[in-house]
Design a protein around this motif. Structure first.
Motif, short mmCIF file in Angstrom:
data_model
loop_
_atom_site.label_atom_id
_atom_site.label_comp_id
_atom_site.label_asym_id
_atom_site.label_seq_id
_atom_site.Cartn_x
_atom_site.Cartn_y
_atom_site.Cartn_z
N GLY A 1 0.78 -1.23 0.00
CA GLY A 1 0.00 0.00 0.00
C GLY A 1 0.81 1.27 0.00
N ALA A 2 2.11 1.20 -0.28
CA ALA A 2 2.96 2.39 -0.27
C ALA A 2 3.77 2.45 -1.55
N ALA A 3 4.33 3.61 -1.82
CA ALA A 3 5.15 3.78 -3.02
C ALA A 3 6.46 3.02 -2.88
N ARG A 4 6.98 2.59 -4.00
CA ARG A 4 8.25 1.88 -4.02
C ARG A 4 9.39 2.83 -3.65
N GLU A 5 10.22 2.41 -2.71
CA GLU A 5 11.38 3.21 -2.29
C GLU A 5 12.63 2.60 -2.91
N VAL A 6 13.42 3.44 -3.56
CA VAL A 6 14.64 2.97 -4.21
C VAL A 6 15.85 3.60 -3.52
N ILE A 7 16.74 2.75 -3.05
CA ILE A 7 17.97 3.20 -2.41
C ILE A 7 19.11 2.93 -3.39
N SER A 8 19.76 3.98 -3.87
CA SER A 8 20.84 3.82 -4.84
C SER A 8 22.17 3.61 -4.14
N LEU A 9 22.99 2.76 -4.74
CA LEU A 9 24.33 2.49 -4.22
C LEU A 9 25.33 2.97 -5.28
N ASN A 10 25.87 4.14 -5.06
CA ASN A 10 26.78 4.71 -6.05
C ASN A 10 28.22 4.31 -5.77
N GLU A 11 28.43 3.03 -5.60
CA GLU A 11 29.76 2.51 -5.34
C GLU A 11 30.40 2.13 -6.68
N THR A 12 31.56 2.70 -6.94
CA THR A 12 32.20 2.48 -8.24
C THR A 12 33.25 1.37 -8.21
N ARG A 13 33.64 0.95 -7.01
CA ARG A 13 34.69 -0.06 -6.93
C ARG A 13 34.17 -1.43 -7.35
N HIS A 14 35.08 -2.26 -7.84
CA HIS A 14 34.71 -3.62 -8.24
C HIS A 14 34.57 -4.50 -7.00
N LEU A 15 33.76 -5.52 -7.15
CA LEU A 15 33.47 -6.43 -6.04
C LEU A 15 34.74 -6.94 -5.36
N TYR A 16 35.71 -7.38 -6.16
CA TYR A 16 36.88 -8.02 -5.57
C TYR A 16 37.75 -7.05 -4.78
N SER A 17 37.60 -5.75 -5.02
CA SER A 17 38.41 -4.80 -4.27
C SER A 17 38.03 -4.81 -2.79
N PHE A 18 36.77 -5.10 -2.50
CA PHE A 18 36.35 -5.20 -1.10
C PHE A 18 37.02 -6.40 -0.42
N GLU A 19 37.14 -7.49 -1.16
CA GLU A 19 37.78 -8.68 -0.60
C GLU A 19 39.27 -8.41 -0.34
N VAL A 20 39.91 -7.71 -1.26
CA VAL A 20 41.32 -7.39 -1.08
C VAL A 20 41.51 -6.52 0.16
N ARG B 1 44.85 -11.25 12.24
CA ARG B 1 43.75 -12.21 12.24
C ARG B 1 43.89 -13.17 11.07
N GLN B 2 43.38 -14.39 11.25
CA GLN B 2 43.41 -15.38 10.18
C GLN B 2 42.05 -15.56 9.52
N GLU B 3 41.08 -14.76 9.93
CA GLU B 3 39.77 -14.82 9.29
C GLU B 3 39.13 -13.44 9.35
N PHE B 4 38.11 -13.25 8.53
CA PHE B 4 37.46 -11.95 8.44
C PHE B 4 36.58 -11.69 9.65
N ALA B 5 36.46 -10.43 10.00
CA ALA B 5 35.47 -10.02 11.00
C ALA B 5 34.13 -9.83 10.30
N TRP B 6 33.05 -10.02 11.04
CA TRP B 6 31.72 -9.83 10.47
C TRP B 6 31.56 -8.39 9.99
N PRO B 7 30.93 -8.13 8.84
CA PRO B 7 30.11 -9.07 8.06
C PRO B 7 30.88 -9.91 7.05
N GLY B 8 32.21 -9.88 7.11
CA GLY B 8 32.97 -10.81 6.30
C GLY B 8 32.72 -12.24 6.76
N MET B 9 33.08 -13.20 5.93
CA MET B 9 32.80 -14.60 6.25
C MET B 9 33.91 -15.20 7.10
#
Length: 509
Positions: free
Chosen positions: A115-134, A145-153
């Protein structure tokens, strides 16, 4: 992607992404980093190459959360995450990329409320996915550390996803050639099985021609040779040689898996097999020979070393059961001990008396529940516990070997239990009493002093009884197996055992 011998197919190629996302969202909904599904149902199309070309699954989580996921290597599916709730839904198109698909512009999250209008949240992130992992890897390394902290896996999160993928594959009947017994002649490391392990000690039991390990391995939960053989290898290489099976376990697959492993590794003569049969409702004398013949066929052997009737039937004269087991022993299909599992003291005495009077081999072993915590109600129908004072005196007087199932109290000595924890119906019904909690308190106290955990104390307690006591353990993972072995260097004195039981004065050297 289409090669079975290279573990191809959609589930292992891209199935981890929707599985990981579903576990992340279910965890967030329940206030956890991730959640584990309690049910995994699946369907797939297996192509001519023998791999899943497209597949779907339903994951059920606690709290009524259900995830529907799919993946493919042959279909053009949309990559849209949809989260449905009572008041609307959330959609994330092309959720593979934080900044959206490069070809279609910025990423977005769409919130559609009823019953409400659609809300769109834009993510203007230009970096590639793998850069976050790096970046995440670099931050972890810099922080030591030998493992990622949350929200990493985390490692636990990654392993949880892999377990779901295995269940998904099992649900659709996908097994790779490399997983089959004919291709798994060596351990997971690629080397032959070692036979000189000493981490698990051995002992001599009456009527058995070879020493048996202090711990017996039960493994009814495994559904493939590839997963089961890893645990069997690790247990055997640690010095274990005593394997607990049952005619009804896994619909017969447990016996089949063990038989394949024994033949594959060539260690039948070094191993001791416990078989069980005549479980209710088929608890009759003539069933024993029929089921044992099937068990031997599955196990690929001509005899078992120890045999238990899995239940008792008080409506049948006990002598008929003794005669049936004695006949199998005389025929050489049981070449050691036989006895009852979940039998009462009175029926065991009656069976022994009958055997002595009639020149039969007498029952020489028992397999009931036995643990530091006394079972208050049967876990399953027809179960019997030997944890009472009367049973302990009976076993000590006769020095009868006792093979204890649920020897660690099925979680009672872990954080799953507690005076203020009542969410687990089985724990509450079967184990919760002030006497058991007092024993748990003392196990916790001793564990802290020894640098162990309460579950180690519980296992050491079973081993320290004044009669031959063999715990049956049922680890599902290598970590659980290794954790159980930590109990073996705990040497409890009779005073320790008495103190754990009733709080009597304890003296430790």
């Amino acid at each position: 992607l289409y090669a079975n011998d290279l573990a191809g197919g959609g589930i292992l190629d891209v199935g981890g992404y929707p599985v990981s996302m579903a576990r992340l969202i279910a965890g967030a909904a329940t206030g956890q980093p991730f959640a584990e599904p309690d049910k995994v149902l699946g369907a797939a199309h297996l192509g001519q190459s023998g791999v899943d070309e497209w597949a779907s699954a339903l994951l059920h989580f606690a709290g009524g959360i259900v995830a529907e996921i799919s993946c493919s290597i042959s279909l053009d599916q949309d990559n849209i995450l949809r989260i449905f709730g009572a008041k609307g839904r959330i959609e994330v198109p092309d959720f593979w990329f934080a900044g959206g698909n490069r070809d279609v512009g910025p990423g977005r999250i769409e919130v559609i409320r009823s019953g409400a209008a659609r809300e769109v949240i834009s993510l203007n992130e230009t970096r590639h996915l793998y850069s976050f992992e790096v970046d995440a890897a670099g931050e972890a390394i810099q922080a030591g550390r030998q493992e990622f902290a949350w929200p990493g896996m985390s490692w636990a999160d990654s392993l949880g996803t892999l377990r779901v993928l295995d269940k998904w594959r099992a649900a659709v009947g996908l097994e790779y050639e490399i997983e089959k017994p004919a291709k798994r002649l060596n351990t997971i490391s690629g080397r032959p099985l070692r036979t000189d392990g000493t981490a698990i000690g051995k002992r001599v039991l009456p009527s058995l021609p070879k020493p048996v390990s202090l711990l017996a391995l039960g493994f009814e939960d495994f559904r493939s040779f590839s997963s089961g053989s890893i645990l069997l290898d690790a247990y055997f290489e640690a010095g274990g040689n005593l394997f607990d099976t049952g005619f009804v376990y896994g619909g017969g697959y447990t016996e089949t898996l063990l038989g394949q492993w024994l033949k594959n590794r060539g260690v039948r003569e070094k191993s001791v097999i416990i078989a069980k049969g005549a479980h209710s409702p088929l608890c009759y004398p003539d069933v024993i020979a029929k089921q044992l013949a099937q068990s031997l066929d599955r196990l690929q052997t001509d005899h078992v070393d120890i045999y238990f009737m899995h239940r008792d039937n008080p409506d049948v004269p006990v002598g008929e059961f003794v005669d049936a087991m004695d006949a199998e022993a005389r025929a050489g299909r049981i070449r050691g001990l036989f006895g009852g599992s979940n039998w009462t003291m009175e029926r065991m005495d009656e069976a022994i008396t009958y055997a002595k009077k009639n020149g039969r081999q007498k029952p020489g072993a028992l397999s009931n529940n036995f643990s530091l915590a006394e079972m208050l109600e049967p876990i399953w129908a027809g179960c019997v516990t030997s944890s009472t004072d009367a049973w302990k005196a009976w076993l000590a007087a006769r020095q009868m070997p006792h093979f204890a199932w649920s020897s660690q109290g099925r979680g009672f000595f872990t954080d799953r239990a507690g005076r203020d924890r009542t969410d687990n119906e089985e724990l509450v019904r079967v184990w919760y009493s002030e006497r058991n909690f007092a024993r748990r308190d003392r196990a916790i106290e001793l564990a802290r002093k020894l640098g162990k955990s309460p579950i180690h104390i519980a296992l050491a307690y079973v081993l320290a009884q004044p009669f031959p006591s063999v715990p049956l353990i049922g680890p599902r993972t290598l970590d659980e197996l290794e954790d159980s072995l930590r109990a073996l260097d705990i040497k409890l004195t009779p005073e320790d055992v008495a103190w754990l039981d009733e709080g009597a004065e304890r003296r430790r050297a």
